[in-house]
Motif scaffolding. Structure first.
Motif, PDB file in Angstrom:
ATOM      1  N   GLY A  93       3.045   5.815   5.690  1.00  0.00           N
ATOM      2  CA  GLY A  93       1.717   6.106   5.153  1.00  0.00           C
ATOM      3  C   GLY A  93       1.539   7.491   4.564  1.00  0.00           C
ATOM      4  N   TYR A  94       2.600   8.302   4.552  1.00  0.00           N
ATOM      5  CA  TYR A  94       2.465   9.663   4.033  1.00  0.00           C
ATOM      6  C   TYR A  94       2.162   9.687   2.533  1.00  0.00           C
ATOM      7  CZ  TYR A  94       4.153  11.524   8.472  1.00  0.00           C
ATOM      8  OH  TYR A  94       4.283  11.847   9.796  1.00  0.00           O
ATOM      9  N   GLY A  95       2.765   8.805   1.766  1.00  0.00           N
ATOM     10  CA  GLY A  95       2.513   8.772   0.328  1.00  0.00           C
ATOM     11  C   GLY A  95       1.062   8.446   0.019  1.00  0.00           C
ATOM     12  N   GLY A 120       9.971   1.705 -13.874  1.00  0.00           N
ATOM     13  CA  GLY A 120       9.744   0.298 -13.575  1.00  0.00           C
ATOM     14  C   GLY A 120      10.566  -0.216 -12.406  1.00  0.00           C
ATOM     15  N   HIS A 121      11.741   0.360 -12.175  1.00  0.00           N
ATOM     16  CA  HIS A 121      12.583  -0.106 -11.073  1.00  0.00           C
ATOM     17  C   HIS A 121      12.121   0.420  -9.709  1.00  0.00           C
ATOM     18  CE1 HIS A 121      14.630   3.690 -12.356  1.00  0.00           C
ATOM     19  NE2 HIS A 121      14.645   3.884 -11.050  1.00  0.00           N
ATOM     20  N   ALA A 125       7.147   2.622  -5.143  1.00  0.00           N
ATOM     21  CA  ALA A 125       6.134   3.536  -5.667  1.00  0.00           C
ATOM     22  C   ALA A 125       5.058   2.771  -6.430  1.00  0.00           C
ATOM     23  CB  ALA A 125       6.787   4.582  -6.567  1.00  0.00           C
ATOM     24  N   LEU A 126       5.461   1.803  -7.232  1.00  0.00           N
ATOM     25  CA  LEU A 126       4.483   0.993  -7.964  1.00  0.00           C
ATOM     26  C   LEU A 126       3.485   0.356  -7.010  1.00  0.00           C
ATOM     27  CD1 LEU A 126       6.731  -0.773 -10.625  1.00  0.00           C
ATOM     28  CD2 LEU A 126       4.689   0.572 -11.111  1.00  0.00           C
ATOM     29  N   HIS A 127       3.988  -0.175  -5.930  1.00  0.00           N
ATOM     30  CA  HIS A 127       3.140  -0.823  -4.934  1.00  0.00           C
ATOM     31  C   HIS A 127       2.118   0.173  -4.351  1.00  0.00           C
ATOM     32  CE1 HIS A 127       1.987  -3.553  -1.712  1.00  0.00           C
ATOM     33  NE2 HIS A 127       2.191  -2.569  -0.859  1.00  0.00           N
ATOM     34  N   VAL A 128       2.589   1.344  -3.989  1.00  0.00           N
ATOM     35  CA  VAL A 128       1.707   2.364  -3.418  1.00  0.00           C
ATOM     36  C   VAL A 128       0.650   2.763  -4.442  1.00  0.00           C
ATOM     37  CG1 VAL A 128       1.572   4.761  -2.589  1.00  0.00           C
ATOM     38  CG2 VAL A 128       3.403   3.264  -1.777  1.00  0.00           C
ATOM     39  N   TYR A 129       1.071   3.036  -5.682  1.00  0.00           N
ATOM     40  CA  TYR A 129       0.119   3.487  -6.701  1.00  0.00           C
ATOM     41  C   TYR A 129      -0.925   2.411  -6.994  1.00  0.00           C
ATOM     42  CZ  TYR A 129       3.590   7.146  -7.433  1.00  0.00           C
ATOM     43  OH  TYR A 129       4.466   8.183  -7.252  1.00  0.00           O
ATOM     44  N   GLU A 130      -0.494   1.171  -7.106  1.00  0.00           N
ATOM     45  CA  GLU A 130      -1.451   0.088  -7.355  1.00  0.00           C
ATOM     46  C   GLU A 130      -2.431  -0.053  -6.195  1.00  0.00           C
ATOM     47  OE1 GLU A 130       1.174  -3.178  -8.226  1.00  0.00           O
ATOM     48  OE2 GLU A 130       1.334  -2.603 -10.343  1.00  0.00           O
ATOM     49  N   ASN A 131      -1.935   0.049  -4.964  1.00  0.00           N
ATOM     50  CA  ASN A 131      -2.816  -0.028  -3.794  1.00  0.00           C
ATOM     51  C   ASN A 131      -3.812   1.130  -3.741  1.00  0.00           C
ATOM     52  OD1 ASN A 131      -1.840  -2.427  -2.794  1.00  0.00           O
ATOM     53  ND2 ASN A 131      -0.451  -1.475  -1.334  1.00  0.00           N
ATOM     54  N   MET A 132      -3.456   2.247  -4.341  1.00  0.00           N
ATOM     55  CA  MET A 132      -4.333   3.412  -4.350  1.00  0.00           C
ATOM     56  C   MET A 132      -5.268   3.419  -5.559  1.00  0.00           C
ATOM     57  SD  MET A 132      -3.765   4.990  -1.554  1.00  0.00           S
ATOM     58  CE  MET A 132      -4.718   6.455  -1.896  1.00  0.00           C
ATOM     59  N   GLY A 133      -5.232   2.353  -6.375  1.00  0.00           N
ATOM     60  CA  GLY A 133      -6.178   2.220  -7.482  1.00  0.00           C
ATOM     61  C   GLY A 133      -5.692   2.682  -8.837  1.00  0.00           C
TER      62      GLY A 133
END
Length: 145
Positions: A93-95, A120-121, A125-133
């Motif tokens: 959860g740090y990110g 893209g690979h 990170a993509l998952h975290v960024y999308e979850n953060m809006g």
């Protein structure tokens, strides 16, 4: 981040950036590390003292260094050049927490947008960024034949 920490930060980031560029098929392996080092010198010529660039160590509640963050402040925008949570601290959860703290700081400073680039690979990170809006604003695609 202190200036004396910058050399290690810069080298580690150059290695990771070169690997990402190679994996994305954008740079040749032979030249990638030299190109990444050149880019770092160009973007951060004065290290942590480079104007408008903010470099932070990311620490947990025990004041243990768990990562680093590099942000460019430009007008009313923060652009995240690099966010790194060290491998031993990933998936804790740090990110997400770091992005929440950065968002709070941005609002306090009158910053209205936070932008970043992600390869893209880098599905994690993509998952975290999308979850953060965060939303994609430009997408390059390729099909290898």
């Amino acid at each position: 981040m202190k200036q004396e920490e910058f050399k290690d930060f810069s080298e580690n980031l150059s290695v990771n950036y070169a690997e990402d560029k190679i994996r994305a098929g954008l740079w040749d392996k032979e030249d990638a590390l030299d190109q990444a080092r050149f880019d770092m010198l160009h973007l951060l010529p004065k290290g942590v003292m480079t104007k408008d660039h903010l470099l932070w160590n990311v620490c947990n509640e025990d004041d243990e260094k768990v990562g680093t963050l590099w942000v460019l402040e430009e007008k009313d925008t923060y652009f995240i050049y690099d966010i790194m949570i060290f491998e031993a601290f990933q998936n804790q959860g740090y990110g997400s927490e770091l992005l929440r703290v950065l968002e709070e700081k941005a609002r306090d400073e009158g910053i209205s947008e936070i932008e970043l680039h992600v390869f893209g690979h880098n599905k994690r990170a993509l998952h975290v960024y999308e979850n953060m809006g965060f939303e994609a604003i430009d997408i390059n695609m390729r099909k290898r034949l």
